[in-house]
Write an enzyme that holds these catalytic residues in place. Structure first.
Site, short mmCIF file in Angstrom:
data_model
loop_
_atom_site.label_atom_id
_atom_site.label_comp_id
_atom_site.label_asym_id
_atom_site.label_seq_id
_atom_site.Cartn_x
_atom_site.Cartn_y
_atom_site.Cartn_z
N GLY A 31 0.87 -1.20 0.01
CA GLY A 31 -0.13 -0.03 0.11
C GLY A 31 0.81 1.29 -0.10
N HIS A 34 2.33 4.80 -4.85
CA HIS A 34 3.00 5.88 -5.53
C HIS A 34 3.60 5.63 -7.01
CE1 HIS A 34 6.52 3.39 -5.10
NE2 HIS A 34 6.29 3.45 -3.94
N GLY A 36 5.76 4.66 -8.33
CA GLY A 36 6.55 3.51 -8.63
C GLY A 36 5.81 2.17 -8.82
N HIS A 37 4.84 1.99 -7.90
CA HIS A 37 3.69 1.14 -7.90
C HIS A 37 2.99 1.26 -9.48
CE1 HIS A 37 3.75 1.15 -3.35
NE2 HIS A 37 4.34 0.10 -3.72
N GLU A 150 12.95 -2.73 -8.85
CA GLU A 150 14.43 -2.90 -8.63
C GLU A 150 14.88 -2.12 -7.71
OE1 GLU A 150 16.56 -2.21 -12.22
OE2 GLU A 150 16.26 -4.02 -13.20
N ASP A 152 13.99 -2.58 -4.49
CA ASP A 152 14.42 -3.77 -3.53
C ASP A 152 15.08 -4.71 -4.41
OD1 ASP A 152 13.11 -2.44 -0.93
OD2 ASP A 152 11.23 -2.50 -2.30
N MET A 186 10.84 6.70 -5.69
CA MET A 186 9.82 6.56 -5.07
C MET A 186 9.67 5.43 -3.93
SD MET A 186 7.46 8.62 -6.32
CE MET A 186 7.38 9.85 -7.51
#
Ligand code: PAF
Length: 282
Positions: A31, A34, A36-37, A150, A152, A186
């Site tokens: 959740g 942002h 990036g998601h 990427e 993580d 992000m």
């Protein structure tokens, strides 16, 4: 837009579609959605008939209870943001009880040593929790493809390893880091930063870019020393680690060898928030 909060109802929806040969793309998140998601979702939408976004703050991957408590939970806003991208996306937002019943405990995994480096060494048990939830999500959704950022990078390599190890019938797709214009990666944790700290946090990518440039001509030790010194100059930042590692094995690199891809991995604390980033060095 469809929002399911239990495994059973989600499965009831997906199973007949899967039987008809529809492909399912999964974007697992915790959740605080942002850009990036959203870039992961966009990729998933372009490659699958159905896209499921899971929103679940997974307690078993937090080694620090305070961090778990502080983690942003913004479901209503998340659903609106996802809907603005596509109202065809299915959201899966289960409770802890639905996923773990009364036993929120991680299974134990080995990932060929990938788990002993960096985040694994600094956050004991973290990747057992990640493996546990991601494997469950793959099973619940029967996803054909699953999308991970990427940012993580170690998590991405670990999930690839787990998927191969357990012969899970899902393809793992890694998606490049989505950065703000000012370079800040992000992250849901950016939400926890003050406006001032958000500006200061751009320093992380600036130092990483300088490190990448130095990497062309300097030794690994010289680059590591440079990064450590740069963060020392800025007392608001507490550097947890900066490491240069082989991109495949994630083993810390001591000397450069030919035909090896290296990445710089950094974790800093700013404004009591733990921020993570990485950069390809060659
Ligand atoms: O990267 C994350 O947000 C989480 O680790 C994941 C993959 C959703 C598992 O909880």
């Amino acid at each position: 837009m469809l929002v399911y909060t239990t495994q059973i109802t989600l499965k009831e929806h997906l199973s007949p579609l899967k039987s008809k040969g529809k492909t399912i793309g999964l974007v697992p998140t915790m959740g605080a959605i942002h850009m990036g998601h959203l870039s992961l979702m966009q990729e998933a939408l372009s490659q699958n008939d159905i896209v499921v976004v899971s929103i679940f703050v997974n307690p078993t991957q937090f080694n620090n209870p305070n961090d778990l408590e502080k983690y942003p939970r913004t479901l209503e806003r998340d659903v609106k943001l996802i809907e603005s991208l596509s109202d065809k996306i299915i959201v899966f937002a289960p409770s802890v009880e639905d996923i773990y019943a009364d036993n929120a405990v991680a299974d134990i995994f080995k990932y060929d040593g990938l788990e002993n480096q960096m985040e694994g060494a600094n956050r004991p048990g973290h990747f057992n929790g990640v493996g546990t939830i991601v494997k469950k999500l793959f099973e619940i959704t029967e996803a054909d493809k699953a999308y991970f950022g990427e940012k993580d990078f170690q998590q991405l390599q670990i999930i690839r390893n787990m998927t191969t190890q357990f012969k899970l019938p899902v393809e793992i797709v890694g998606v490049p880091i989505f950065r703000q214009e000012d370079g800040l990666a992000m992250s849901s944790r950016n939400e926890l930063l003050s406006d001032e700290a958000k500006k200061e946090a751009t320093l992380i990518n600036q130092i990483m870019l300088q490190a990448k440039n130095l990497f062309k001509s300097k030794s690994i030790k010289e680059v590591v020393d440079f990064v450590e010194n740069e963060f020392k100059k800025h007392s608001n930042f507490e550097l947890e680690y900066f490491e240069i590692a082989d991109e495949k094995t994630l083993q810390t690199a001591i000397e450069k060898t030919e035909n090896t891809k290296y990445r710089g991995f950094v974790v800093v604390h700013l404004d009591n928030v733990r921020l993570i980033d990485n950069i390809s060095l060659n």
